[in-house]
Design a protein around this motif. Sequence first.
Motif, PDB file in Angstrom:
ATOM      1  N   SER A 679       0.830  -1.081   0.154  1.00 40.11           N
ATOM      2  CA  SER A 679      -0.085  -0.019   0.090  1.00 40.11           C
ATOM      3  C   SER A 679       0.800   1.280   0.138  1.00 40.11           C
ATOM      4  CB  SER A 679      -0.901  -0.037   1.330  1.00 40.11           C
ATOM      5  OG  SER A 679      -0.180  -0.044   2.342  1.00 40.11           O
ATOM      6  N   ASN A 680       1.986   0.982   0.582  1.00 40.45           N
ATOM      7  CA  ASN A 680       3.012   2.241   0.667  1.00 40.45           C
ATOM      8  C   ASN A 680       4.288   1.688   1.038  1.00 40.45           C
ATOM      9  OD1 ASN A 680       3.780   3.010   3.784  1.00 40.45           O
ATOM     10  ND2 ASN A 680       1.353   2.727   3.385  1.00 40.45           N
ATOM     11  N   ILE A 681       5.428   2.542   0.978  1.00 42.61           N
ATOM     12  CA  ILE A 681       6.681   2.019   1.315  1.00 42.61           C
ATOM     13  C   ILE A 681       7.295   2.942   2.280  1.00 42.61           C
ATOM     14  CG2 ILE A 681       7.279   0.305  -0.544  1.00 42.61           C
ATOM     15  CD1 ILE A 681       8.657   2.669  -1.645  1.00 42.61           C
ATOM     16  N   SER A 682       6.673   3.445   3.252  1.00 45.09           N
ATOM     17  CA  SER A 682       7.113   4.124   4.159  1.00 45.09           C
ATOM     18  C   SER A 682       7.277   3.615   5.661  1.00 45.09           C
ATOM     19  CB  SER A 682       6.181   5.482   4.324  1.00 45.09           C
ATOM     20  OG  SER A 682       5.926   6.312   3.053  1.00 45.09           O
ATOM     21  N   SER A 683       6.826   2.619   5.695  1.00 40.49           N
ATOM     22  CA  SER A 683       7.261   1.843   6.925  1.00 40.49           C
ATOM     23  C   SER A 683       8.641   1.489   7.217  1.00 40.49           C
ATOM     24  CB  SER A 683       6.188   0.794   7.166  1.00 40.49           C
ATOM     25  OG  SER A 683       6.536   0.017   8.610  1.00 40.49           O
ATOM     26  N   LEU A 684       9.297   1.636   8.550  1.00 31.66           N
ATOM     27  CA  LEU A 684      10.527   1.390   8.470  1.00 31.66           C
ATOM     28  C   LEU A 684      10.931  -0.051   8.681  1.00 31.66           C
ATOM     29  CD1 LEU A 684      13.835   2.322   8.523  1.00 31.66           C
ATOM     30  CD2 LEU A 684      13.169   3.204  10.708  1.00 31.66           C
ATOM     31  N   LEU A 685      10.253  -0.528   9.885  1.00 30.75           N
ATOM     32  CA  LEU A 685      10.380  -1.814  10.216  1.00 30.75           C
ATOM     33  C   LEU A 685       9.146  -2.785  10.150  1.00 30.75           C
ATOM     34  CD1 LEU A 685      12.130  -0.647  13.668  1.00 30.75           C
ATOM     35  CD2 LEU A 685      13.124  -1.555  11.567  1.00 30.75           C
ATOM     36  N   ASP A 686       8.033  -2.298   9.860  1.00 34.93           N
ATOM     37  CA  ASP A 686       6.740  -2.919   9.956  1.00 34.93           C
ATOM     38  C   ASP A 686       6.192  -3.293   8.374  1.00 34.93           C
ATOM     39  OD1 ASP A 686       4.738  -4.708  10.778  1.00 34.93           O
ATOM     40  OD2 ASP A 686       3.286  -3.178  11.344  1.00 34.93           O
ATOM     41  N   GLU A 687       7.192  -3.678   7.613  1.00 31.86           N
ATOM     42  CA  GLU A 687       6.714  -3.587   6.153  1.00 31.86           C
ATOM     43  C   GLU A 687       5.711  -4.596   6.023  1.00 31.86           C
ATOM     44  OE1 GLU A 687       8.966  -4.942   2.142  1.00 31.86           O
ATOM     45  OE2 GLU A 687      10.092  -4.744   3.822  1.00 31.86           O
ATOM     46  N   GLU A 688       5.709  -5.730   6.669  1.00 29.23           N
ATOM     47  CA  GLU A 688       4.521  -6.871   6.331  1.00 29.23           C
ATOM     48  C   GLU A 688       3.136  -6.058   6.485  1.00 29.23           C
ATOM     49  OE1 GLU A 688       3.381 -10.179   4.887  1.00 29.23           O
ATOM     50  OE2 GLU A 688       5.491  -9.522   5.276  1.00 29.23           O
ATOM     51  N   SER A 689       2.879  -5.102   7.421  1.00 30.37           N
ATOM     52  CA  SER A 689       1.520  -4.767   7.498  1.00 30.37           C
ATOM     53  C   SER A 689       1.087  -3.954   6.233  1.00 30.37           C
ATOM     54  CB  SER A 689       1.550  -3.576   8.688  1.00 30.37           C
ATOM     55  OG  SER A 689       2.483  -2.545   8.447  1.00 30.37           O
ATOM     56  N   ALA A 690       1.894  -3.422   5.307  1.00 28.63           N
ATOM     57  CA  ALA A 690       1.646  -2.810   4.257  1.00 28.63           C
ATOM     58  C   ALA A 690       1.630  -3.631   2.929  1.00 28.63           C
ATOM     59  CB  ALA A 690       2.887  -1.687   3.863  1.00 28.63           C
ATOM     60  N   ARG A 691       1.618  -4.956   3.062  1.00 28.45           N
ATOM     61  CA  ARG A 691       1.707  -5.916   2.008  1.00 28.45           C
ATOM     62  C   ARG A 691       0.322  -5.833   1.395  1.00 28.45           C
ATOM     63  NH1 ARG A 691       2.859  -8.058  -1.152  1.00 28.45           N
ATOM     64  NH2 ARG A 691       3.470 -10.249  -1.074  1.00 28.45           N
ATOM     65  N   LEU A 692       0.122  -6.215   0.196  1.00 28.24           N
ATOM     66  CA  LEU A 692      -1.000  -6.324  -0.524  1.00 28.24           C
ATOM     67  C   LEU A 692      -0.792  -7.476  -1.650  1.00 28.24           C
ATOM     68  CD1 LEU A 692      -1.872  -2.612  -1.591  1.00 28.24           C
ATOM     69  CD2 LEU A 692      -2.928  -4.066   0.358  1.00 28.24           C
ATOM     70  N   PRO A 693      -0.813  -8.721  -1.174  1.00 32.68           N
ATOM     71  CA  PRO A 693      -0.648  -9.752  -1.923  1.00 32.68           C
ATOM     72  C   PRO A 693      -1.547 -10.004  -3.244  1.00 32.68           C
ATOM     73  CG  PRO A 693      -0.543 -10.527   0.257  1.00 32.68           C
ATOM     74  CD  PRO A 693      -1.103  -9.071   0.254  1.00 32.68           C
ATOM     75  N   ALA A 694      -2.665  -9.402  -2.718  1.00 27.06           N
ATOM     76  CA  ALA A 694      -3.668  -9.420  -4.311  1.00 27.06           C
ATOM     77  C   ALA A 694      -3.353  -8.668  -5.313  1.00 27.06           C
ATOM     78  CB  ALA A 694      -4.973  -9.181  -3.672  1.00 27.06           C
ATOM     79  N   GLU A 695      -2.233  -7.757  -5.204  1.00 31.69           N
ATOM     80  CA  GLU A 695      -1.855  -7.004  -6.144  1.00 31.69           C
ATOM     81  C   GLU A 695      -0.450  -7.453  -6.680  1.00 31.69           C
ATOM     82  OE1 GLU A 695      -1.942  -2.771  -5.339  1.00 31.69           O
ATOM     83  OE2 GLU A 695      -4.136  -2.881  -4.570  1.00 31.69           O
ATOM     84  N   ASP A 696       0.099  -8.646  -6.056  1.00 36.40           N
ATOM     85  CA  ASP A 696       1.505  -8.882  -6.698  1.00 36.40           C
ATOM     86  C   ASP A 696       1.372  -9.229  -8.195  1.00 36.40           C
ATOM     87  OD1 ASP A 696       2.070  -8.860  -3.906  1.00 36.40           O
ATOM     88  OD2 ASP A 696       2.526 -10.965  -3.855  1.00 36.40           O
ATOM     89  N   GLY A 697       2.582  -9.070  -8.810  1.00 34.71           N
ATOM     90  CA  GLY A 697       2.886  -9.584 -10.136  1.00 34.71           C
ATOM     91  C   GLY A 697       4.187 -10.080 -10.154  1.00 34.71           C
ATOM     92  N   ILE A 698       4.583 -10.489 -11.319  1.00 32.10           N
ATOM     93  CA  ILE A 698       5.983 -11.065 -11.691  1.00 32.10           C
ATOM     94  C   ILE A 698       6.439 -10.735 -12.940  1.00 32.10           C
ATOM     95  CG2 ILE A 698       5.557 -13.313 -10.490  1.00 32.10           C
ATOM     96  CD1 ILE A 698       5.154 -14.730 -13.011  1.00 32.10           C
ATOM     97  N   THR A 699       7.798 -10.460 -13.136  1.00 29.25           N
ATOM     98  CA  THR A 699       8.296 -10.400 -14.152  1.00 29.25           C
ATOM     99  C   THR A 699       9.240 -11.480 -14.963  1.00 29.25           C
ATOM    100  OG1 THR A 699       8.622  -7.805 -13.858  1.00 29.25           O
ATOM    101  CG2 THR A 699      10.196  -8.744 -15.213  1.00 29.25           C
ATOM    102  N   LEU A 700       9.042 -11.800 -16.094  1.00 28.67           N
ATOM    103  CA  LEU A 700       9.751 -12.851 -16.612  1.00 28.67           C
ATOM    104  C   LEU A 700      10.890 -12.185 -17.618  1.00 28.67           C
ATOM    105  CD1 LEU A 700       6.771 -15.507 -17.187  1.00 28.67           C
ATOM    106  CD2 LEU A 700       9.180 -16.020 -16.236  1.00 28.67           C
ATOM    107  N   VAL A 701      12.024 -12.755 -17.405  1.00 32.86           N
ATOM    108  CA  VAL A 701      13.163 -12.112 -18.245  1.00 32.86           C
ATOM    109  C   VAL A 701      13.859 -13.273 -18.892  1.00 32.86           C
ATOM    110  CG1 VAL A 701      13.112  -9.836 -17.259  1.00 32.86           C
ATOM    111  CG2 VAL A 701      14.550 -11.731 -16.478  1.00 32.86           C
TER     112      VAL A 701
END
Length: 782
Positions: A679-701
């Motif tokens: 949702s944002n990357i402004s959390s210094l230590l509690d990154e997991e609370s900002a995770r949005l797995p439903a919006e995950d994607g992948i890059t294939l190269v």
Amino acid sequence: MSRWLSLLCLLVLVSGCAAYVTHQFDDLFGSENPENRVSNVSEDDAVFYDEQVKPILDSRCVSCHACYDAPCQLKLTASEGIERGGSKDLVYDGTRLLAASPTRLFIDGKTTQEWRTKGFHPVLNEREQSPSANLQGSVLYRAIALRKKQGEFTQPVLSDDYDFSLARDQQCSSVEEYSQFEKNYPNWGMPYGLPALNDQEYDILTRWLAKGGKMPAAKALPSTLQMKVELWESRLNGDDLKGRLISRYIYEHLYLYSLYLDDGEDYRFQLVRSKTPPGEPVDRIATRRPYDPPGVAKVYYRLLADPEVKVQKNHIPMQLDEARYMRWMSYFYGEVYKVTKDPGYEREVATNPFRAFREIPSHARYRFLLDHSQNTIMAFIKGPVCRGQVAVNVINEQFWVYFVDPELGYNKGSADFLEDQVQELDLPAVGSSNTLPLASWVIFSEQQKSYLSAKAALIESDAGKKIPLDLNIIWDGDGNNQNAALTIFRHFDNASVVKGMVGQHPKTSWVIDYPLLERIHYLLVAGFDVYGNVGHQLVTRLYMDFLRMEGEMNFLMLLPKQDRERIRKYWYRDVSQTIKNYIFSDYIKIDREAQVQYGTNDHQAELYEKLRHKLTKVLDRDYDLEQSTLTAKQIEALYKLQAVRGGGLVFLPNVVTVLVTKQGVPVEVLSIIHNKAHSNISSLLDEESARLPAEDGITLVKGVLGDYPNVLMQVEESELINWASQVAKLKTGKDYTELLDSFGIRRTHPNFWFVSDAIANLNKLDRPRESGILDYNRLENR
């Protein structure tokens, strides 16, 4: 009281046992002394080491023992690292209140005895030199013998007896402690948690160690290469003030690079500061930072041959040739200016490049950095870090980077602006390596607000309005430089930067101008101290938040004015009120309308495609799947997989490296990069609370992307479409386990080293200059 008494007794017991074992070793093999190590190495010994021993160390050991994150600081990338040995002290310590003393190989100690006084214990025998003593007194031998004794793995996933976390407790046993270590951890031989050396490899290392672990000195440089070294050193060590300041600027930006003087891959050089002039042996100046006071009246910039094997995670290559030299001359001498004084090395000046190098035109400095902008950005990713979620969780998982055109953005007005704002551009290193985070952050926050406010006023001034906010403001690489567009991928606690617009449209992008590019370097590279205290590391991380927001703001200026706040709110969902107040304050608002003509409703997507069209001549496409040997149907299946969002992608690790084989013969390497949404990357230590797995994607190269694979896979070309379908249909953890059962090359797989070697060979063929040994410290166990 009884608890502390018990601990004290335990410490006495342990130290007593260690003293007893040391006494036993002394009785059997004599006292330990680095001078006991064999110094004469015959030609046969040298050939044996170079042709048989070193390839095993490089392919089986260096993958875990390189850079600052080598377990127990045991670096096996060069003979000097093997002689130095291991240490119980941690380089990465996010809790230290005071900066630690640096222990950088080749810098902070010059002899084995110096390393012993710094607490490093030997891993080769330093007692009587006999075959028995050389084996029993060698931690290296004891480690591979312990793994050999364990035998083959009997289960696909290793038990909890193994600890593969990066922050695991390290034992770092000396040879006197190793017998107890063998009893406590019978499964912890080397390679740790990986298949054992085969009989031939084990026999070669045993014979080498039994003979004393003899390692030849580095060979003399070929005469033609030595002449090039002398030429470049003469260029970098002129006597005039202007030349000295330019050389200092070059050094402070290139000191981490691997410099190549010819077209081959055998010799790499580092640019170092030396007390001695060209023609004399290099006497390297050891300081924490490249701009710390050198302690001598005159500094000489010298090229030192790099003796370490090439490791991809810290390899930043640059070719020094006549074409580059002529470009540098055009940047630094293309206009008339005078350098009137040496800026010196006072902290307030040296930590701020806008003070130290103010007499070199900003246009020249920016041109120099743009010429190799991938390396400039790469230095903060591959530089002094090698590990650290806190260091890279300031950036999104995938984003594109563009640069302000130096011909439009840098004129007399911008130079005057930088001169006026120099006091607002101080960086955290001004507080040394011991910093109080809260007080420092408040000061830097106010300075950044003041700078951005002045920048906004400049853009909206009459002078600023003469530069349209359209695509012409973006540097096009002068029609030939592929550094004009970059893609940055974050892999949780490490990252990659590659040329081109790789992958699908990212959530965010940056547009970088000269002050931003320069501050990124002096914040995260030149000014960052991995041995610094917790305050220094936190303030560095917090300051990078400002720089990220500034780069994003520059990008948003190319979008319609009414879009900017809405898009920024989407980028910073669920942030704290403090962050909101900063992001949406008047300090960083630009009221001018973009002069880009849009024809669709999705302005951001349209802008990306307009930029792609503008930069089409210089976009690097080496990672495109179309560059592979795969068929059109296979590529179509991979693109279909890349279109998947959310769902079972959450079970994928950060980086999957896939070997494609044809009837068992390696033909291609693919990489899956898991782009984790937040949702944002402004959390210094509690990154997991900002995770949005439903919006995950992948890059294939195509090829190897990512220096730290989390899992290896092997897929037969005929099964590739089915494999892609199976990955796309992941829904549960069990599905991922079944995927690994079918295609995974786990740590325990009998073909692990075959696949590892095949990936390394194809990687070298694909990118002979950029490739290097991959790091296996992050391989998962599931």
